[in-house]
Scaffold this motif. Structure first.
Motif, PDB file in Angstrom:
ATOM      1  N   GLY A 146       1.241  -1.027  -0.012  1.00 43.27           N
ATOM      2  CA  GLY A 146      -0.085   0.313   0.046  1.00 43.27           C
ATOM      3  C   GLY A 146       1.027   0.836  -0.100  1.00 43.27           C
ATOM      4  O   GLY A 146       1.844   1.120  -0.267  1.00 43.27           O
ATOM      5  N   SER A 147       0.543   1.686   0.845  1.00 45.77           N
ATOM      6  CA  SER A 147       1.035   4.063   0.886  1.00 45.77           C
ATOM      7  C   SER A 147       2.136   4.138   1.557  1.00 45.77           C
ATOM      8  O   SER A 147       2.890   4.615   1.344  1.00 45.77           O
ATOM      9  CB  SER A 147      -0.191   4.803   0.828  1.00 45.77           C
ATOM     10  OG  SER A 147      -0.500   4.671   1.911  1.00 45.77           O
ATOM     11  N   LYS A 148       2.332   3.325   2.342  1.00 41.87           N
ATOM     12  CA  LYS A 148       3.091   3.441   3.885  1.00 41.87           C
ATOM     13  C   LYS A 148       3.977   1.431   3.626  1.00 41.87           C
ATOM     14  O   LYS A 148       5.054   2.073   4.222  1.00 41.87           O
ATOM     15  CB  LYS A 148       2.242   3.395   5.034  1.00 41.87           C
ATOM     16  CG  LYS A 148       3.437   3.759   6.426  1.00 41.87           C
ATOM     17  CD  LYS A 148       2.139   3.581   7.401  1.00 41.87           C
ATOM     18  CE  LYS A 148       3.221   4.093   8.379  1.00 41.87           C
ATOM     19  NZ  LYS A 148       2.823   4.072   9.869  1.00 41.87           N
ATOM     20  N   TYR A 149       3.288   0.840   3.318  1.00 42.41           N
ATOM     21  CA  TYR A 149       3.799  -0.016   3.283  1.00 42.41           C
ATOM     22  C   TYR A 149       4.287  -1.067   2.549  1.00 42.41           C
ATOM     23  O   TYR A 149       3.954  -1.260   1.216  1.00 42.41           O
ATOM     24  CB  TYR A 149       3.209  -1.156   4.755  1.00 42.41           C
ATOM     25  CG  TYR A 149       3.090  -0.953   5.804  1.00 42.41           C
ATOM     26  CD1 TYR A 149       3.587  -0.562   6.462  1.00 42.41           C
ATOM     27  CD2 TYR A 149       1.905  -0.018   6.160  1.00 42.41           C
ATOM     28  CE1 TYR A 149       3.814  -0.132   8.512  1.00 42.41           C
ATOM     29  CE2 TYR A 149       1.426   0.810   7.460  1.00 42.41           C
ATOM     30  CZ  TYR A 149       3.435   0.175   8.590  1.00 42.41           C
ATOM     31  OH  TYR A 149       2.463   0.819  10.074  1.00 42.41           O
ATOM     32  N   SER A 150       6.012  -0.984   1.785  1.00 46.13           N
ATOM     33  CA  SER A 150       6.189  -2.130   0.504  1.00 46.13           C
ATOM     34  C   SER A 150       5.488  -3.924   0.596  1.00 46.13           C
ATOM     35  O   SER A 150       5.664  -3.679   1.617  1.00 46.13           O
ATOM     36  CB  SER A 150       7.199  -1.660   0.356  1.00 46.13           C
ATOM     37  OG  SER A 150       8.428  -2.799   1.391  1.00 46.13           O
ATOM     38  N   ALA A 151       5.785  -3.750   0.440  1.00 46.65           N
ATOM     39  CA  ALA A 151       5.555  -5.894  -0.464  1.00 46.65           C
ATOM     40  C   ALA A 151       6.670  -6.527   0.138  1.00 46.65           C
ATOM     41  O   ALA A 151       7.753  -6.236  -1.390  1.00 46.65           O
ATOM     42  CB  ALA A 151       5.029  -5.691  -1.321  1.00 46.65           C
ATOM     43  N   PRO A 152       7.522  -7.316   0.246  1.00 49.04           N
ATOM     44  CA  PRO A 152       8.638  -8.437   0.145  1.00 49.04           C
ATOM     45  C   PRO A 152       7.981  -9.201  -0.993  1.00 49.04           C
ATOM     46  O   PRO A 152       7.186  -9.022  -0.918  1.00 49.04           O
ATOM     47  CB  PRO A 152       8.307  -8.940   1.469  1.00 49.04           C
ATOM     48  CG  PRO A 152       7.069  -8.862   2.572  1.00 49.04           C
ATOM     49  CD  PRO A 152       6.499  -7.295   2.278  1.00 49.04           C
ATOM     50  N   PRO A 153       9.495  -9.685  -1.788  1.00 48.63           N
ATOM     51  CA  PRO A 153       8.844  -9.983  -2.588  1.00 48.63           C
ATOM     52  C   PRO A 153       7.799 -11.301  -2.558  1.00 48.63           C
ATOM     53  O   PRO A 153       6.615 -11.394  -3.125  1.00 48.63           O
ATOM     54  CB  PRO A 153      10.207 -11.035  -3.192  1.00 48.63           C
ATOM     55  CG  PRO A 153      11.722  -9.861  -2.402  1.00 48.63           C
ATOM     56  CD  PRO A 153      10.822  -9.638  -1.325  1.00 48.63           C
ATOM     57  N   LEU A 154       7.623 -12.259  -1.743  1.00 47.99           N
ATOM     58  CA  LEU A 154       6.962 -13.558  -1.160  1.00 47.99           C
ATOM     59  C   LEU A 154       5.276 -12.935  -1.479  1.00 47.99           C
ATOM     60  O   LEU A 154       4.834 -13.726  -1.912  1.00 47.99           O
ATOM     61  CB  LEU A 154       6.960 -13.818   0.159  1.00 47.99           C
ATOM     62  CG  LEU A 154       6.661 -15.387  -0.141  1.00 47.99           C
ATOM     63  CD1 LEU A 154       7.024 -16.496  -0.942  1.00 47.99           C
ATOM     64  CD2 LEU A 154       6.679 -16.455   1.341  1.00 47.99           C
ATOM     65  N   ALA A 155       5.270 -11.095  -1.405  1.00 50.04           N
ATOM     66  CA  ALA A 155       4.081 -11.135  -0.923  1.00 50.04           C
ATOM     67  C   ALA A 155       3.544  -9.927  -1.917  1.00 50.04           C
ATOM     68  O   ALA A 155       2.618  -9.521  -1.482  1.00 50.04           O
ATOM     69  CB  ALA A 155       3.531 -10.385   1.004  1.00 50.04           C
ATOM     70  N   ALA A 156       4.459 -10.112  -3.077  1.00 49.16           N
ATOM     71  CA  ALA A 156       4.467  -9.094  -4.051  1.00 49.16           C
ATOM     72  C   ALA A 156       2.676  -9.214  -4.679  1.00 49.16           C
ATOM     73  O   ALA A 156       2.773  -7.933  -5.439  1.00 49.16           O
ATOM     74  CB  ALA A 156       5.106  -8.763  -4.652  1.00 49.16           C
TER      75      ALA A 156
END
Length: 226
Positions: A146-156
């Protein structure tokens, strides 16, 4: 058929509960116990500590005793993740040994993690050894990617498709996470929402909130493993 229906009606949904950032299973359990007995007695709640000791000061120091834990580590900007895959493997191992679980409950970091798991499971990337997650209870949650938290590759791609399992979302009017919690609603097909006047906490339930929670529990009781 009647016996099966009665069995489902009497089954308590078994829920794995994931605590917030730099807190613990014991702290989350204490916070949840503010909810009425009439709610809690309908649920089979199991509380798990994160695998990793806190790397810094906890916001609940002086309120709740240590130890404090994190599910995974991130940098200050939430753009880099450590131990994320290990965290998922740790949770899955616990679910295999102590399940089956019907759903997940999470607060703060635990809710961010829980929200991403159904989509990751649907992709066949995680939780492949346990039954499908049937519902979520998310308190002060947010969306990875989302706007605040990027996603690690596994959760992309965790939110690349709408999340169809029933979900209950709880957040406060003065919660710093409120904008993220609102944005998270768009990822779910039929979310139920409890608003409360407080901040980043698990609230006591007023009459209106209690009615929403009771309706959600009635819905998930039909999904519980007999």
């Amino acid at each position: 058929m009647k016996a099966m229906a009665e069995s489902r009606a009497s089954a308590k949904p078994r829920i794995l509960c994931l605590h917030g950032y730099r807190t613990s299973a014991k702290i989350l359990e204490t916070q949840i116990r503010k909810w009425p007995k009439s709610v809690l007695e309908k649920l089979d709640l199991v509380f798990l500590d994160g695998q990793y000791p806190s790397r810094g000061k906890s916001s609940v120091e002086g309120i709740f005793d240590p130890p404090y834990f994190e599910w995974f580590h991130t940098n200050q900007g939430f753009t880099e993740y450590e131990n994320f895959e290990e965290c998922i493997a740790f949770i899955e191992d616990f679910m295999v040994k102590n399940g089956p679980f019907d759903g997940l409950l999470g607060f703060s970091q635990g809710a961010i993690l829980a929200a991403a798991l159904p989509g990751m499971q649907a992709e066949g990337l995680v939780l492949t050894k346990v039954p499908k997650i049937k519902f979520l209870i998310l308190m002060s949650g947010a969306k990875m990617g989302g706007s605040k938290y990027s996603a690690p590759p596994l959760a992309a791609k965790a939110f690349s498709a709408p999340i169809k399992c029933p979900s209950l979302h709880v957040f406060g009017e003065t919660d710093f996470q409120k904008p993220e919690s609102i944005a998270l609603l768009d990822s779910f097909v039929d979310p139920m929402v409890v608003h409360h006047p407080k901040g980043h906490t698990i609230p006591r339930l007023d009459d209106q909130s209690l009615n929403i929670v009771d309706n959600f529990i009635e819905k998930i009781q039909n999904l519980a493993t007999p």
